[in-house]
Write an enzyme that holds these catalytic residues in place. Structure first.
Site, mmCIF file in Angstrom:
data_model
loop_
_atom_site.group_PDB
_atom_site.id
_atom_site.type_symbol
_atom_site.label_atom_id
_atom_site.label_comp_id
_atom_site.label_asym_id
_atom_site.label_seq_id
_atom_site.Cartn_x
_atom_site.Cartn_y
_atom_site.Cartn_z
ATOM 1 N N ASP A 30 0.840 -1.193 0.000
ATOM 2 C CA ASP A 30 0.000 0.000 0.000
ATOM 3 C C ASP A 30 0.882 1.253 0.000
ATOM 4 O O ASP A 30 1.896 1.326 0.693
ATOM 5 C CB ASP A 30 -0.906 -0.016 1.249
ATOM 6 C CG ASP A 30 -2.071 0.944 1.135
ATOM 7 O OD1 ASP A 30 -3.225 0.475 1.064
ATOM 8 O OD2 ASP A 30 -1.835 2.181 1.129
ATOM 9 N N ASN A 87 -12.913 -3.357 2.924
ATOM 10 C CA ASN A 87 -13.822 -2.234 3.118
ATOM 11 C C ASN A 87 -14.827 -2.250 1.966
ATOM 12 O O ASN A 87 -14.434 -2.448 0.816
ATOM 13 C CB ASN A 87 -13.056 -0.911 3.109
ATOM 14 C CG ASN A 87 -12.100 -0.793 4.286
ATOM 15 O OD1 ASN A 87 -12.381 -1.295 5.373
ATOM 16 N ND2 ASN A 87 -10.966 -0.149 4.079
ATOM 17 N N GLY A 93 -15.613 2.613 4.320
ATOM 18 C CA GLY A 93 -14.288 3.205 4.168
ATOM 19 C C GLY A 93 -13.605 2.896 2.848
ATOM 20 O O GLY A 93 -12.412 3.146 2.696
ATOM 21 N N GLN A 94 -14.368 2.361 1.874
ATOM 22 C CA GLN A 94 -13.752 2.037 0.583
ATOM 23 C C GLN A 94 -13.533 3.303 -0.235
ATOM 24 O O GLN A 94 -14.449 4.124 -0.374
ATOM 25 C CB GLN A 94 -14.638 1.058 -0.199
ATOM 26 C CG GLN A 94 -13.982 0.559 -1.484
ATOM 27 C CD GLN A 94 -14.782 -0.546 -2.174
ATOM 28 O OE1 GLN A 94 -15.900 -0.877 -1.769
ATOM 29 N NE2 GLN A 94 -14.198 -1.111 -3.217
ATOM 30 N N HIS A 100 -10.284 -5.209 -3.063
ATOM 31 C CA HIS A 100 -8.941 -5.419 -2.513
ATOM 32 C C HIS A 100 -9.043 -5.850 -1.066
ATOM 33 O O HIS A 100 -9.868 -5.342 -0.309
ATOM 34 C CB HIS A 100 -8.067 -4.162 -2.636
ATOM 35 C CG HIS A 100 -8.711 -2.913 -2.134
ATOM 36 N ND1 HIS A 100 -9.641 -2.213 -2.854
ATOM 37 C CD2 HIS A 100 -8.561 -2.239 -0.957
ATOM 38 C CE1 HIS A 100 -10.036 -1.157 -2.172
ATOM 39 N NE2 HIS A 100 -9.407 -1.154 -1.001
ATOM 40 N N LEU A 101 -8.179 -6.799 -0.728
ATOM 41 C CA LEU A 101 -8.088 -7.295 0.647
ATOM 42 C C LEU A 101 -6.848 -6.665 1.276
ATOM 43 O O LEU A 101 -5.737 -6.828 0.768
ATOM 44 C CB LEU A 101 -7.957 -8.820 0.627
ATOM 45 C CG LEU A 101 -7.842 -9.504 1.987
ATOM 46 C CD1 LEU A 101 -9.093 -9.286 2.835
ATOM 47 C CD2 LEU A 101 -7.602 -11.009 1.794
ATOM 48 N N HIS A 102 -7.072 -5.910 2.360
ATOM 49 C CA HIS A 102 -5.940 -5.339 3.097
ATOM 50 C C HIS A 102 -5.329 -6.419 3.982
ATOM 51 O O HIS A 102 -6.053 -7.125 4.701
ATOM 52 C CB HIS A 102 -6.405 -4.211 4.025
ATOM 53 C CG HIS A 102 -6.934 -2.986 3.342
ATOM 54 N ND1 HIS A 102 -6.183 -1.846 3.166
ATOM 55 C CD2 HIS A 102 -8.156 -2.720 2.809
ATOM 56 C CE1 HIS A 102 -6.919 -0.917 2.557
ATOM 57 N NE2 HIS A 102 -8.121 -1.427 2.337
HETATM 58 P P1 AMP Z 1 -9.783 1.409 0.650
HETATM 59 O O1 AMP Z 1 -9.905 2.659 1.471
HETATM 60 O O2 AMP Z 1 -10.182 0.155 1.379
HETATM 61 O O3 AMP Z 1 -10.471 1.552 -0.697
HETATM 62 O O4 AMP Z 1 -8.237 1.226 0.381
HETATM 63 C C1 AMP Z 1 -7.589 1.755 -0.732
HETATM 64 C C2 AMP Z 1 -6.114 1.661 -0.442
HETATM 65 O O5 AMP Z 1 -5.418 1.791 -1.665
HETATM 66 C C3 AMP Z 1 -5.599 2.749 0.486
HETATM 67 O O6 AMP Z 1 -5.006 2.144 1.626
HETATM 68 C C4 AMP Z 1 -4.575 3.502 -0.362
HETATM 69 O O7 AMP Z 1 -3.466 3.925 0.366
HETATM 70 C C5 AMP Z 1 -4.205 2.446 -1.399
HETATM 71 N N1 AMP Z 1 -3.734 2.940 -2.678
HETATM 72 C C6 AMP Z 1 -4.325 3.851 -3.473
HETATM 73 N N2 AMP Z 1 -3.620 4.018 -4.613
HETATM 74 C C7 AMP Z 1 -2.550 3.168 -4.520
HETATM 75 C C8 AMP Z 1 -1.461 2.859 -5.376
HETATM 76 N N3 AMP Z 1 -1.285 3.455 -6.576
HETATM 77 N N4 AMP Z 1 -0.561 1.935 -4.964
HETATM 78 C C9 AMP Z 1 -0.700 1.345 -3.759
HETATM 79 N N5 AMP Z 1 -1.726 1.585 -2.916
HETATM 80 C C10 AMP Z 1 -2.627 2.491 -3.291
#
Ligand code: AMP
Length: 114
Positions: A30, A87, A93-94, A100-102
């Site tokens: 991330d 999320n 919080g998305q 995507h899986l954190h």
């Molecule tokens: P969410 O809030 O669950 O949609 O998470 C989106 C995540 O994507 C956030 O933690 C961002 O920091 C991450 N993110 C956004 N753009 C990029 C990118 N180009 N490379 C890596 N992570 C990213």
């Protein structure tokens, strides 16, 4: 999807620090990590949210978790513990609308999450 940043990462059109890739998924670090290790596991195919899963996607979601567990093992915190999170939509919080899986690890997690 032309305007999806994670589709562009999956296609190799924008850079990411990949830690795993196979035919179905990519895992990459991330950009704004919330833990010492913060990795996102995404399907290569565009799926916007958990709400958009089809009946044939259940194995894919299981695979995403298995990949996250493998990364946790490779990063050295599988046994001590870690967190995985999806999320979903705005209240969840998305912010990026490509599934995507954190994977968060390397520090103690708190409950309830914010
Ligand atoms: P969410 O809030 O669950 O949609 O998470 C989106 C995540 O994507 C956030 O933690 C961002 O920091 C991450 N993110 C956004 N753009 C990029 C990118 N180009 N490379 C890596 N992570 C990213």
């Amino acid at each position: 999807m032309d305007d999806c940043i994670f589709c562009k990462i999956a296609a190799g059109d924008i850079p990411a620090e990949k830690v795993f890739e196979d035919g179905q998924v990519i895992a990459f670090r991330d950009l704004n990590p919330q833990a010492p290790t913060h990795v996102l596991v995404i399907p290569k195919r565009h799926i916007a949210t958990l709400n958009d899963l089809g009946p044939d996607d259940e194995a894919l979601v299981g695979h995403m978790h298995a990949v996250a567990a493998g990364v946790a093992k490779a990063e050295g915190f599988a046994d001590i513990g870690y967190r995985t999170v999806f999320n979903c939509n705005e209240a969840g919080g998305q912010t990026v609308f490509h599934l995507h899986l954190h994977l968060l690890g390397g520090r103690a997690m708190h409950w309830p999450p914010g």
